[in-house]
Scaffold this motif. Structure first.
Motif: not given
Length: 638
Positions: A11-12, A41-42, A71-74, A233-234, A638
């Motif tokens: 994930d990161r 990615n973020d 990462a794949d997220h904030d 990431a979204s 994170k």
């Protein structure tokens, strides 16, 4: 390119590239960053390099590094502990190994592990010779010794470069290997290299070849058995780019000129880490920007004040030592009540201090570092991308209230980068300079340069040469209304109080503080400013993930404070203030609001670590709630 090796989803990842300051680590990190940004990615980055142009080769003080957390997220920080360290020599290994967590991966270029270089780094024996033995000092890590230099030189033989020139491409070999490990696209870097070295085809070819060879080595060697995937990431819909704080701040000043309709004039003297703002603004003459590289700091701010007197948006950029030199001139801008944006990209001090390291030690200087009662508004961005909005807000306040504004960025924000949503310029609010005009006068009236707007207390701003609006200006005390020189005690008291009231009035136009407290039951509040936003946010996340309640607020406006800040502070039993200084915001909060604000303070030239902040928060939560706080049950910050 394709791969037949197994893939593992993550994930990161936190990667640190480290080597001698001539090894191209900043370029390597920047290219990996751009590859990750293209991939979606973020990310947050932390460049870290010596102040010397060329520090002693092979020594620990000469080590340059670049850390990227993607990462794949904030995510909020560049990460506390790297998952991967790429070390180009013994000094790079020695300087960075203590930051790694157990189980981290180390990729070492074996070529520079000579007896001389080992001695420079302080290694009595070669740590690579101890791998797998009882006295292995790297036993806690997965170590991959790779002859990056030797394989690079062999791979680029066709370009007939000297060994020295050929070995310089080893950073691209390392980038190719790491790009393979994490599925980064090579095409953006290939295009970059071909453009950068267009006038030197052999150099371009060698670097591109080294990059591809590094990728192929990862694909074919048995040393690296797994390729890792970090999904995009979204993000909210919009157009994004990767941006550094200095670049975002420069764009914000350009936008300020567009939204005010004023030409932007930058009077500046080069100083680390603010110089990139001058470099960037010099490219935008077509957008009404004039840049003046002055002979010294005082001349730079003096020219900017002169530009504001002439009806432009005056800006000066510097760091802490430069603000010290500009102090009298900033007081002049307070006295003459002219718009001026003063950008202080803070660095380690005092004096010359740590030019390439970050710090937050200039808050009290911004608040009080002038003779006399000379208040100025102070604002601070919280992330690299937020430097754009902060510059625009500084412009709004300066122009609307006719005052110098201190904008406090720092080295971490200036050189770090993150994805940034490009705003629609039409969505940004207009800023009215509201110049005085002759038709505001009735027959027989004299122009009053210190006549004021009753709402903002801003004085009349008249462009020199406007018929009927002639007036005098200077650094001696002004008579109310006329602006004539005055030595009257009562007038001086009135003008001092009026200038303070004008700054205080800014609070009416800034948002109220909104508390981040999902539980609505926290007894501990964490409050910060500037670049501590990310580490504080990550620390708070960790404490909440462990099942405890904690609230947080982050300040953009430091003078004046938001009007509800006192009420917010008094809601909580305990208040923690993490800062990269010895407690400057804590001092201000304690003095103004009589709250027992407790500082968490480090001045190491590096960003605060999220894990350390989490432990400090946990301690206060344990006291306030009467519970045990165990943060070890939570994964890494994170």
């Amino acid at each position: 390119m394709t791969t037949s090796k197994p893939r593992e989803a993550l994930d990161r990842v936190i990667i640190r590239f480290a080597g001698d300051s001539g090894d191209g680590m900043q370029l390597t990190g920047d290219r990996f960053t751009q590859e990750s940004a293209v991939f979606g990615n973020d990310l947050v980055t932390l460049p870290n390099f010596p102040a010397e142009i060329r520090a002693p080769q092979g020594t620990i003080p000469g080590v340059s590094s670049f850390q990227i957390h993607f990462a794949d997220h904030d995510i909020l920080t560049a990460g506390d502990t790297p998952d991967v360290l790429v070390a180009m020599n013994p000094a790079a290994l020695k300087a960075n190994v203590s930051d790694l967590h157990k189980g981290a991966t180390i990729i070492v270029d074996t070529a520079d592990f000579s007896a001389r270089n080992l001695s420079k780094a302080g290694y009595p024996v070669n740590p690579l010779d101890l791998l797998g033995k009882a006295d292995d000092i790297l036993a806690d890590f997965h170590v991959h010794p790779v002859d990056l230099t030797g394989m690079t030189v062999e791979a680029v033989k066709e370009f007939e470069l000297s060994r020295k020139d050929a070995s310089r491409a080893k950073n691209m070999f390392a980038l190719g290997l790491l790009s393979w490990m994490y599925g980064r696209p090579l095409e953006p870097t290939i295009a970059f290299l071909e453009k950068k070295f267009a006038s030197a085809p052999a150099i371009a070819g060698a670097n591109v070849t080294a990059l591809k060879t590094g990728w192929n080595f990862g694909e074919t060697t048995e040393s690296f058995a797994v390729q890792y995937e970090v999904a995009p990431a979204s993000f909210p819909a919009g157009n994004y780019r990767n941006i550094s704080g200095n670049l975002a701040l420069a764009y914000g000043l350009v936008a300020g000129g567009v939204k005010t309709g004023l030409p932007v004039f930058l009077g500046s003297y080069p100083i680390t880490p603010a110089s990139d703002i001058l470099h960037e603004l010099s490219k935008h003459k077509a957008l009404g920007v004039t840049t003046f590289q002055a002979e010294d700091e005082i001349a730079g701010v003096g020219a900017a004040i002169g530009a504001s007197f002439g009806g432009a948006l005056g800006v000066t950029t510097t760091s802490g030592p430069g603000v010290t030199l500009k102090a009298e001139a900033i007081g002049l801008a307070v006295m003459t009540e002219l718009p001026l944006v003063v950008v202080n990209v803070q660095r380690g001090g005092p004096s010359t201090g740590l030019p390439t390291k970050t710090e937050q030690s200039d808050l009290l200087q911004a608040m009080f570092g002038r003779n006399g009662e000379a208040p100025v508004p102070v604002i601070a961005p919280q992330s690299p991308g937020d430097c754009f909005a902060a510059a625009l807000e500084a412009t709004r306040i300066a122009v609307t209230y006719r005052t110098p504004v201190m904008l406090l960025s720092d080295g971490y924000l200036a050189n770090g980068s993150e994805p940034w949503r490009i705003p629609d310029i039409a969505e940004l609010p207009a800023i009215d300079p509201n110049f005085a005009t002759p038709d505001e006068l009735t027959d027989g009236d004299a122009f009053l340069p210190y006549g004021r707007d009753p709402e903002t207390l801003a004085r009349n701003w008249a462009i020199p040469g406007t018929p009927g609006l002639e007036h005098r200006i200077g650094g001696l005390e002004k008579a109310d209304g006329t602006g004539n020189i005055s030595y009257e005690p009562a007038n001086h008291d009135l003008m001092v109080r009026t200038r303070q009231a004008k700054v205080d009035a800014i609070a009416k136009s800034i948002p109220l503080i909104e508390v981040d407290d999902p539980s609505d039951a926290a007894k501990v509040l964490v409050i910060g400013w500037g670049s501590t936003y990310g580490p504080i946010g990550a620390g708070v996340r960790r404490v909440r993930k462990a099942g405890h309640n904690v609230a947080r607020v982050h300040l953009r406006h430091l003078n004046p404070f938001p009007s509800n800040l006192g009420e917010v502070l008094h809601r909580y039993d305990k208040v923690l203030v993490p800062e990269m200084n010895l407690g400057q915001l804590s001092l201000l909060l304690r003095a103004k609001y009589l709250v027992d604000a407790q500082g968490y303070n480090h001045v190491r030239g590096l960003p605060l670590k999220a894990a350390d902040i989490a432990r400090a928060i946990g301690s206060l939560v344990a006291e306030a709630d009467g519970v045990d706080v165990d943060l070890d049950v939570v994964g890494s910050v994170k």
